[in-house]
Design a protein around this motif. Sequence first.
Motif, PDB file in Angstrom:
ATOM      1  N   GLU A 176       0.822  -1.222   0.000  1.00  0.00           N
ATOM      2  CA  GLU A 176       0.000   0.000   0.000  1.00  0.00           C
ATOM      3  C   GLU A 176       0.852   1.266   0.000  1.00  0.00           C
ATOM      4  OE1 GLU A 176      -3.864  -1.494   2.581  1.00  0.00           O
ATOM      5  OE2 GLU A 176      -2.623   0.128   3.323  1.00  0.00           O
ATOM      6  N   ARG A 177       2.034   1.184   0.584  1.00  0.00           N
ATOM      7  CA  ARG A 177       2.861   2.389   0.645  1.00  0.00           C
ATOM      8  C   ARG A 177       3.295   2.815  -0.745  1.00  0.00           C
ATOM      9  NH1 ARG A 177       6.815   4.555  -0.882  1.00  0.00           N
ATOM     10  NH2 ARG A 177       7.369   2.580  -1.877  1.00  0.00           N
ATOM     11  N   LYS A 178       2.917   3.997  -1.098  1.00  0.00           N
ATOM     12  CA  LYS A 178       3.303   4.567  -2.384  1.00  0.00           C
ATOM     13  C   LYS A 178       3.614   6.030  -2.128  1.00  0.00           C
ATOM     14  CE  LYS A 178       3.135   1.323  -5.295  1.00  0.00           C
ATOM     15  NZ  LYS A 178       4.404   1.077  -6.006  1.00  0.00           N
ATOM     16  N   SER A 179       4.433   6.607  -2.949  1.00  0.00           N
ATOM     17  CA  SER A 179       4.773   8.019  -2.759  1.00  0.00           C
ATOM     18  C   SER A 179       3.601   8.893  -3.187  1.00  0.00           C
ATOM     19  CB  SER A 179       6.016   8.363  -3.577  1.00  0.00           C
ATOM     20  OG  SER A 179       7.131   7.713  -3.024  1.00  0.00           O
ATOM     21  N   VAL A 180       2.972   9.513  -2.208  1.00  0.00           N
ATOM     22  CA  VAL A 180       1.816  10.377  -2.477  1.00  0.00           C
ATOM     23  C   VAL A 180       2.289  11.823  -2.567  1.00  0.00           C
ATOM     24  CG1 VAL A 180      -0.286  11.314  -1.412  1.00  0.00           C
ATOM     25  CG2 VAL A 180       0.060   8.836  -1.545  1.00  0.00           C
ATOM     26  N   ARG A 181       1.867  12.488  -3.636  1.00  0.00           N
ATOM     27  CA  ARG A 181       2.313  13.870  -3.854  1.00  0.00           C
ATOM     28  C   ARG A 181       1.176  14.876  -3.811  1.00  0.00           C
ATOM     29  NH1 ARG A 181       5.210  10.202  -6.890  1.00  0.00           N
ATOM     30  NH2 ARG A 181       7.463  10.203  -6.526  1.00  0.00           N
ATOM     31  N   LYS A 182      -0.063  14.371  -3.697  1.00  0.00           N
ATOM     32  CA  LYS A 182      -1.229  15.267  -3.579  1.00  0.00           C
ATOM     33  C   LYS A 182      -1.869  15.025  -2.220  1.00  0.00           C
ATOM     34  CE  LYS A 182      -1.457  16.758  -7.974  1.00  0.00           C
ATOM     35  NZ  LYS A 182      -1.171  18.151  -8.299  1.00  0.00           N
TER      36      LYS A 182
ATOM     37  N   GLY B 216       0.948   4.521 -10.010  1.00  0.00           N
ATOM     38  CA  GLY B 216       1.597   3.227  -9.845  1.00  0.00           C
ATOM     39  C   GLY B 216       3.060   3.286 -10.272  1.00  0.00           C
ATOM     40  N   THR B 217       3.856   2.455  -9.689  1.00  0.00           N
ATOM     41  CA  THR B 217       5.267   2.364 -10.103  1.00  0.00           C
ATOM     42  C   THR B 217       5.629   0.895 -10.223  1.00  0.00           C
ATOM     43  OG1 THR B 217       5.897   2.578  -7.776  1.00  0.00           O
ATOM     44  CG2 THR B 217       6.109   4.559  -9.134  1.00  0.00           C
ATOM     45  N   SER B 218       6.309   0.563 -11.296  1.00  0.00           N
ATOM     46  CA  SER B 218       6.673  -0.838 -11.543  1.00  0.00           C
ATOM     47  C   SER B 218       7.921  -1.201 -10.754  1.00  0.00           C
ATOM     48  CB  SER B 218       6.943  -1.030 -13.033  1.00  0.00           C
ATOM     49  OG  SER B 218       8.063  -0.247 -13.388  1.00  0.00           O
ATOM     50  N   ARG B 219       8.177  -2.461 -10.696  1.00  0.00           N
ATOM     51  CA  ARG B 219       9.415  -2.944 -10.087  1.00  0.00           C
ATOM     52  C   ARG B 219      10.090  -3.914 -11.044  1.00  0.00           C
ATOM     53  NH1 ARG B 219       8.215   0.799  -7.385  1.00  0.00           N
ATOM     54  NH2 ARG B 219       8.206   0.949  -5.094  1.00  0.00           N
ATOM     55  N   LEU B 220      11.398  -3.984 -10.987  1.00  0.00           N
ATOM     56  CA  LEU B 220      12.136  -4.952 -11.793  1.00  0.00           C
ATOM     57  C   LEU B 220      11.723  -6.348 -11.356  1.00  0.00           C
ATOM     58  CD1 LEU B 220      15.657  -3.261 -11.527  1.00  0.00           C
ATOM     59  CD2 LEU B 220      14.170  -3.283 -13.554  1.00  0.00           C
TER      60      LEU B 220
ATOM     61  N   ASN C 178      10.229  23.719  -5.355  1.00  0.00           N
ATOM     62  CA  ASN C 178       8.787  23.952  -5.518  1.00  0.00           C
ATOM     63  C   ASN C 178       7.955  22.680  -5.654  1.00  0.00           C
ATOM     64  OD1 ASN C 178       8.741  26.817  -5.325  1.00  0.00           O
ATOM     65  ND2 ASN C 178       9.768  26.857  -7.314  1.00  0.00           N
ATOM     66  N   GLN C 179       8.380  21.631  -5.015  1.00  0.00           N
ATOM     67  CA  GLN C 179       7.569  20.407  -5.036  1.00  0.00           C
ATOM     68  C   GLN C 179       6.398  20.620  -4.065  1.00  0.00           C
ATOM     69  OE1 GLN C 179       9.691  16.576  -5.505  1.00  0.00           O
ATOM     70  NE2 GLN C 179      11.496  17.703  -4.877  1.00  0.00           N
ATOM     71  N   GLU C 180       5.202  20.612  -4.615  1.00  0.00           N
ATOM     72  CA  GLU C 180       4.044  21.122  -3.877  1.00  0.00           C
ATOM     73  C   GLU C 180       3.724  20.375  -2.589  1.00  0.00           C
ATOM     74  OE1 GLU C 180       0.974  20.386  -7.049  1.00  0.00           O
ATOM     75  OE2 GLU C 180      -0.006  19.290  -5.438  1.00  0.00           O
TER      76      GLU C 180
ATOM     77  N   VAL D 150       5.930  10.811   1.227  1.00  0.00           N
ATOM     78  CA  VAL D 150       6.788  10.730   0.033  1.00  0.00           C
ATOM     79  C   VAL D 150       8.215  11.095   0.464  1.00  0.00           C
ATOM     80  CG1 VAL D 150       5.986  13.053  -0.704  1.00  0.00           C
ATOM     81  CG2 VAL D 150       7.292  11.656  -2.285  1.00  0.00           C
ATOM     82  N   PRO D 151       9.148  10.149   0.280  1.00  0.00           N
ATOM     83  CA  PRO D 151      10.523  10.478   0.636  1.00  0.00           C
ATOM     84  C   PRO D 151      11.081  11.456  -0.403  1.00  0.00           C
ATOM     85  CG  PRO D 151      10.449   8.319  -0.421  1.00  0.00           C
ATOM     86  CD  PRO D 151       9.028   8.805  -0.332  1.00  0.00           C
ATOM     87  N   MET D 152      11.792  12.472   0.041  1.00  0.00           N
ATOM     88  CA  MET D 152      12.300  13.481  -0.896  1.00  0.00           C
ATOM     89  C   MET D 152      13.782  13.780  -0.692  1.00  0.00           C
ATOM     90  SD  MET D 152       9.299  16.321  -0.957  1.00  0.00           S
ATOM     91  CE  MET D 152      10.438  17.470  -1.715  1.00  0.00           C
ATOM     92  N   GLY D 153      14.522  13.446  -1.739  1.00  0.00           N
ATOM     93  CA  GLY D 153      15.929  13.825  -1.730  1.00  0.00           C
ATOM     94  C   GLY D 153      16.130  15.090  -2.546  1.00  0.00           C
ATOM     95  N   GLY D 154      15.084  15.499  -3.229  1.00  0.00           N
ATOM     96  CA  GLY D 154      15.162  16.673  -4.099  1.00  0.00           C
ATOM     97  C   GLY D 154      14.976  17.973  -3.340  1.00  0.00           C
ATOM     98  N   PHE D 155      16.021  18.394  -2.668  1.00  0.00           N
ATOM     99  CA  PHE D 155      16.032  19.702  -2.015  1.00  0.00           C
ATOM    100  C   PHE D 155      17.480  20.137  -1.827  1.00  0.00           C
ATOM    101  CE2 PHE D 155      17.243  18.657   2.425  1.00  0.00           C
ATOM    102  CZ  PHE D 155      17.139  17.278   2.395  1.00  0.00           C
TER     103      PHE D 155
HETATM  104  C1  LIG Z   1      16.090   8.779  -1.648  1.00  0.00           C
HETATM  105  C2  LIG Z   1      14.805   9.116  -2.392  1.00  0.00           C
HETATM  106  C3  LIG Z   1      14.625  10.398  -2.857  1.00  0.00           C
HETATM  107  C4  LIG Z   1      13.427  10.742  -3.497  1.00  0.00           C
HETATM  108  N1  LIG Z   1      13.221  12.029  -3.865  1.00  0.00           N
HETATM  109  C5  LIG Z   1      12.018  12.392  -4.351  1.00  0.00           C
HETATM  110  C6  LIG Z   1      11.729  13.764  -4.604  1.00  0.00           C
HETATM  111  O1  LIG Z   1      12.535  14.661  -4.369  1.00  0.00           O
HETATM  112  N2  LIG Z   1      10.494  14.063  -5.086  1.00  0.00           N
HETATM  113  C7  LIG Z   1       9.547  13.118  -5.319  1.00  0.00           C
HETATM  114  O2  LIG Z   1       8.454  13.472  -5.747  1.00  0.00           O
HETATM  115  N3  LIG Z   1       9.799  11.807  -5.090  1.00  0.00           N
HETATM  116  C8  LIG Z   1      10.990  11.426  -4.608  1.00  0.00           C
HETATM  117  N4  LIG Z   1      11.240  10.105  -4.308  1.00  0.00           N
HETATM  118  C9  LIG Z   1      10.185   9.093  -4.510  1.00  0.00           C
HETATM  119  C10 LIG Z   1      10.492   8.121  -5.662  1.00  0.00           C
HETATM  120  O3  LIG Z   1      10.288   8.756  -6.893  1.00  0.00           O
HETATM  121  C11 LIG Z   1       9.575   6.893  -5.485  1.00  0.00           C
HETATM  122  O4  LIG Z   1       9.863   6.259  -4.271  1.00  0.00           O
HETATM  123  C12 LIG Z   1       9.738   5.875  -6.631  1.00  0.00           C
HETATM  124  O5  LIG Z   1       9.373   6.426  -7.858  1.00  0.00           O
HETATM  125  C13 LIG Z   1       8.894   4.630  -6.386  1.00  0.00           C
HETATM  126  O6  LIG Z   1       7.537   4.972  -6.206  1.00  0.00           O
HETATM  127  P1  LIG Z   1       6.724   4.613  -4.900  1.00  0.00           P
HETATM  128  O7  LIG Z   1       7.442   5.237  -3.735  1.00  0.00           O
HETATM  129  O8  LIG Z   1       5.365   5.237  -5.089  1.00  0.00           O
HETATM  130  O9  LIG Z   1       6.674   3.135  -4.770  1.00  0.00           O
HETATM  131  C14 LIG Z   1      12.428   9.751  -3.707  1.00  0.00           C
HETATM  132  C15 LIG Z   1      12.645   8.456  -3.224  1.00  0.00           C
HETATM  133  C16 LIG Z   1      13.803   8.138  -2.563  1.00  0.00           C
HETATM  134  C17 LIG Z   1      13.978   6.746  -2.016  1.00  0.00           C
END
Ligand SMILES: Cc1cc2nc3c(=O)[nH]c(=O)nc-3n(C[C@H](O)[C@H](O)[C@H](O)COP(=O)(O)O)c2cc1C
Length: 208
Positions: free
Chosen positions: A14-20, A195-199, A71-73, A158-163
């Motif tokens: 269920e865990r997915k990166s939610v951006r909204k 959705g995000t795929s996996r290898l 500016n990631q909302e 949502v984990p974010m390394g983009g900063f």
């Molecule tokens: C270390 C790391 C940094 C990430 N940085 C960002 C980010 O800056 N912005 C963002 O929208 N998602 C970011 N993500 C999320 C990934 O894009 C996401 O985990 C990946 O596409 C798989 O999708 P899921 O988390 O929904 O399964 C990051 C994930 C990780 C692990």
Amino acid sequence: MISTQTNLEKIMQERKSVRKYKENVEIPKEKLRYLIEQATSAPSSSNMQPWRFLIITDQKEKEALLPIAFNQEQIATSSAVIAVLGDLNMFEKAEEIYNANAALGFMPQQVADNMAANSRKLYGNMPKEKLKEVIQFDAGLITMQIMLLARDMGYDTVPMGGFDRQKFAEHMGLSDNEYAVLLLPIGEAAQEAYGTSRLAVDDILRFK
Ligand SMILES: Cc1cc2nc3c(=O)[nH]c(=O)nc-3n(C[C@H](O)[C@H](O)[C@H](O)COP(=O)(O)O)c2cc1C
């Protein structure tokens, strides 16, 4: 085929990166505190627990972070942004940590003293870049626990390394020994994650 799906597996899927996120949703500080407290069961190198957390809940403070996070909302719309920090001086707590182990009866005091001394020596003499590697790895482990537990509590992340880490440190007045590893917005999803795929497992796994 292994078909039993445990609760943990369900949460992992269920865990997915939610951006909204639903705006103006408040997560009580007590809940955020509980989340961090529970997540500290994560393992860490020599149990040094180098993670530190700065949770930004104030709306204006979150908005001020927008340009720092490109500016990631989700930075502004989520309920809180958990900044996962690493303490480059984590070894200064070596005695505190190992004395607690001894006091709890997990090891004799003599062993605790040795382990604390060894940890202090090992990490205290480690080049900063190598120390950062250790810290980032440990921070990643606890972040995963936070994300899974958050999901179990009905929240998304949502984990974010983009900063910009440098700008973040300056803006927040972090001390020189604190390194910002990751930003983790948390809140209630307004829109499902895409959705995000996996290898395929056979592409990433080999036995010997
Ligand atoms: C270390 C790391 C940094 C990430 N940085 C960002 C980010 O800056 N912005 C963002 O929208 N998602 C970011 N993500 C999320 C990934 O894009 C996401 O985990 C990946 O596409 C798989 O999708 P899921 O988390 O929904 O399964 C990051 C994930 C990780 C692990």
